[in-house]
Design an enzyme around this catalytic site. Structure first.
Site, PDB file in Angstrom:
ATOM      1  N   HIS A 196     -52.189 -44.637  -1.419  1.00  9.17           N
ATOM      2  CA  HIS A 196     -51.640 -45.981  -1.250  1.00  9.17           C
ATOM      3  C   HIS A 196     -52.369 -46.946  -2.168  1.00  9.17           C
ATOM      4  O   HIS A 196     -53.602 -46.908  -2.267  1.00  9.17           O
ATOM      5  CB  HIS A 196     -51.798 -46.411   0.204  1.00  9.17           C
ATOM      6  CG  HIS A 196     -51.004 -47.621   0.577  1.00  9.17           C
ATOM      7  ND1 HIS A 196     -51.350 -48.901   0.192  1.00  9.17           N
ATOM      8  CD2 HIS A 196     -49.870 -47.747   1.313  1.00  9.17           C
ATOM      9  CE1 HIS A 196     -50.463 -49.752   0.663  1.00  9.17           C
ATOM     10  NE2 HIS A 196     -49.552 -49.078   1.352  1.00  9.17           N
ATOM     11  N   CYS A 234     -45.892 -48.494  -2.829  1.00  5.45           N
ATOM     12  CA  CYS A 234     -45.777 -49.606  -1.886  1.00  5.45           C
ATOM     13  C   CYS A 234     -45.551 -50.882  -2.672  1.00  5.45           C
ATOM     14  O   CYS A 234     -46.483 -51.422  -3.282  1.00  5.45           O
ATOM     15  CB  CYS A 234     -47.031 -49.717  -1.022  1.00  5.45           C
ATOM     16  SG  CYS A 234     -46.938 -51.092   0.149  1.00  5.45           S
ATOM     17  N   HIS A 263     -43.059 -47.114   0.232  1.00  8.75           N
ATOM     18  CA  HIS A 263     -42.996 -48.175   1.231  1.00  8.75           C
ATOM     19  C   HIS A 263     -42.220 -49.330   0.597  1.00  8.75           C
ATOM     20  O   HIS A 263     -42.679 -49.887  -0.407  1.00  8.75           O
ATOM     21  CB  HIS A 263     -44.388 -48.684   1.589  1.00  8.75           C
ATOM     22  CG  HIS A 263     -45.230 -47.721   2.362  1.00  8.75           C
ATOM     23  ND1 HIS A 263     -46.538 -47.994   2.702  1.00  8.75           N
ATOM     24  CD2 HIS A 263     -44.948 -46.516   2.889  1.00  8.75           C
ATOM     25  CE1 HIS A 263     -47.029 -46.985   3.391  1.00  8.75           C
ATOM     26  NE2 HIS A 263     -46.086 -46.066   3.511  1.00  8.75           N
ATOM     27  N   ASP A 308     -41.207 -50.979   5.344  1.00  2.18           N
ATOM     28  CA  ASP A 308     -42.605 -51.275   5.643  1.00  2.18           C
ATOM     29  C   ASP A 308     -42.674 -52.466   6.579  1.00  2.18           C
ATOM     30  O   ASP A 308     -41.713 -52.773   7.276  1.00  2.18           O
ATOM     31  CB  ASP A 308     -43.355 -51.498   4.332  1.00  2.18           C
ATOM     32  CG  ASP A 308     -44.851 -51.229   4.439  1.00  2.18           C
ATOM     33  OD1 ASP A 308     -45.307 -50.822   5.520  1.00  2.18           O
ATOM     34  OD2 ASP A 308     -45.557 -51.437   3.445  1.00  2.18           O
ATOM     35  N   HIS A 309     -43.785 -53.150   6.571  1.00  7.33           N
ATOM     36  CA  HIS A 309     -44.036 -54.218   7.539  1.00  7.33           C
ATOM     37  C   HIS A 309     -42.802 -55.096   7.759  1.00  7.33           C
ATOM     38  O   HIS A 309     -42.194 -55.577   6.806  1.00  7.33           O
ATOM     39  CB  HIS A 309     -45.173 -55.118   7.062  1.00  7.33           C
ATOM     40  CG  HIS A 309     -46.439 -54.379   6.807  1.00  7.33           C
ATOM     41  ND1 HIS A 309     -47.467 -54.909   6.077  1.00  7.33           N
ATOM     42  CD2 HIS A 309     -46.859 -53.144   7.181  1.00  7.33           C
ATOM     43  CE1 HIS A 309     -48.470 -54.051   6.010  1.00  7.33           C
ATOM     44  NE2 HIS A 309     -48.119 -52.965   6.672  1.00  7.33           N
ATOM     45  N   TYR A 322     -45.158 -54.043  12.837  1.00  2.07           N
ATOM     46  CA  TYR A 322     -44.632 -52.743  13.240  1.00  2.07           C
ATOM     47  C   TYR A 322     -43.760 -52.804  14.497  1.00  2.07           C
ATOM     48  O   TYR A 322     -43.744 -51.881  15.302  1.00  2.07           O
ATOM     49  CB  TYR A 322     -45.784 -51.752  13.439  1.00  2.07           C
ATOM     50  CG  TYR A 322     -46.412 -51.358  12.120  1.00  2.07           C
ATOM     51  CD1 TYR A 322     -45.800 -50.408  11.301  1.00  2.07           C
ATOM     52  CD2 TYR A 322     -47.584 -51.960  11.681  1.00  2.07           C
ATOM     53  CE1 TYR A 322     -46.358 -50.068  10.080  1.00  2.07           C
ATOM     54  CE2 TYR A 322     -48.140 -51.622  10.459  1.00  2.07           C
ATOM     55  CZ  TYR A 322     -47.526 -50.672   9.665  1.00  2.07           C
ATOM     56  OH  TYR A 322     -48.070 -50.336   8.451  1.00  2.07           O
TER      57      TYR A 322
END
Length: 349
Positions: A196, A234, A263, A308-309, A322
């Site tokens: 990551h 990401c 991501h 992702d978030h 999340y």
């Protein structure tokens, strides 16, 4: 593209039964959370997580993450035993048909935000980063949801002291050592390692970062050319670095076979380095989500993708970043982007 969703195990308020209802959802991204960092995961824990996913009609092919012990990052003599334990975890996950492991090599702190509930204009709340706020924080008292490990203030203070004098170059050398040590296990069971990028992509609390730019990843892939050495693409993390050309990087690394996992989320720039997380839609933030997905498809990407978030929306009081609802919306949006990009590539009308 194989759509997946992160799940924090049986204690996660978001259930597998809910996740399975998201259109196109194929796989779960999870881990064994009860085992201390640096120890070998029990086979029965791995197989239980896999069985729960299969019972709900989804596979468990991506693990996020098997945390890297700080002694490896620090390059201490004890790194030998922790790297051997890591390699054994790779073998055990391979036995369970896992295909990819997402991990990071950030010292002490995983992803870092300064606000977990920043109010958005639409009434939702989201994660945000403000440099001025960070400058006032005590690093010994920082904690974020989703971290794979936590420390007491005393433990954090001691760990930060051990990193005093650590340089970006030494950290990179320790990463290369670690990868060289575990690549034989990856070759043995066919697992891809997907590192990551730094989040955010600059030094924090005086700790060096080592994977923040295209040049950094080029250097890593030259140093460890094994095809199982890949990246988690990401875009929220890389996108916080304004100099990163995400569309170029997406096609380049997809074509090189270096993106086993992605991501995909959006952020909105609010200052020179400040940003807030937003809805996934391109117009909601500062990143060209559609252009990035087109570039991934153009490069031949066929790996795993997760939204992702997400924000907390519709009154959900979920784990910051999340919750269920906004990540589910993000997943359906990504489904549409990939479907249209793949149609265009194939020349369909």
């Amino acid at each position: 593209m194989k759509l997946c969703f992160r799940w924090y195990g049986e204690s996660d308020p978001v259930t597998l039964g809910e996740i399975r209802q998201i259109p196109g959802m194929k796989s779960i991204v999870t881990a064994v959370y009860a085992t201390p960092v640096g120890e070998v995961w029990r086979r029965e824990d791995i197989l239980r997580a896999k069985a729960l996913c299969l019972e709900n009609g989804m596979t468990m092919e991506v693990i996020e993450s098997v945390p890297v012990h700080e002694d490896i990052k620090l390059g201490l003599p004890t790194r030998e035993k922790y790297a051997d334990a890591y390699a054994e975890n790779i073998r055990r996950l391979g036995e369970a048909d896992v295909k990819c492991i997402c991990y990071n090599f950030m010292p002490v702190f995983d992803w870092l935000r300064t606000d977990l509930h920043e109010c958005c204009s639409d009434g939702s709340n989201a994660l945000a980063y403000h440099a001025e706020t960070l400058s006032r924080l005590d690093p010994r008292k920082v904690s974020l949801p989703g971290w794979d490990e936590s420390y007491t203030p005393e433990e954090l203070g001691g760990l930060l002291e051990r990193y005093r004098g650590m340089t970006r170059e030494r950290l990179f050398e320790n990463l290369v050592w670690f990868l060289d040590r575990i690549m034989p296990a990856c070759n043995e069971v066919g697992i891809d390692m997907a590192v990551h990028p730094d989040d955010p992509p600059w030094n924090v609390f005086g700790l060096p970062r080592t994977l923040s730019t295209e040049d950094d990843f080029d250097r890593l892939f030259r140093a460890v050319p094994n095809p199982h050495n890949g990246m988690t693409f990401c875009i929220g993390s890389l996108g916080a670095g304004r100099g990163n050309d995400l569309i170029h990087m997406a096609e380049k690394y997809a074509a090189a076979g270096r993106i086993p996992f992605a991501h995909l989320r959006n952020i909105r720039y609010t200052g020179d380095t400040d940003f807030s997380e937003s809805g996934h839609l391109s117009s909601e933030g500062s990143l060209d989500m559609a252009g990035i997905v087109r570039a991934l498809v153009a490069g031949g990407f066929d790996g795993y993708v997760r939204p992702d978030h997400g924000r907390n929306i519709w009154g959900e009081d979920g784990k910051p970043g999340y919750g269920l609802y906004d990540r589910a919306l993000g997943a359906t949006y990504l489904n549409g982007l990939f479907e249209m990009a793949e149609y265009a590539k194939e020349g369909k009308q």
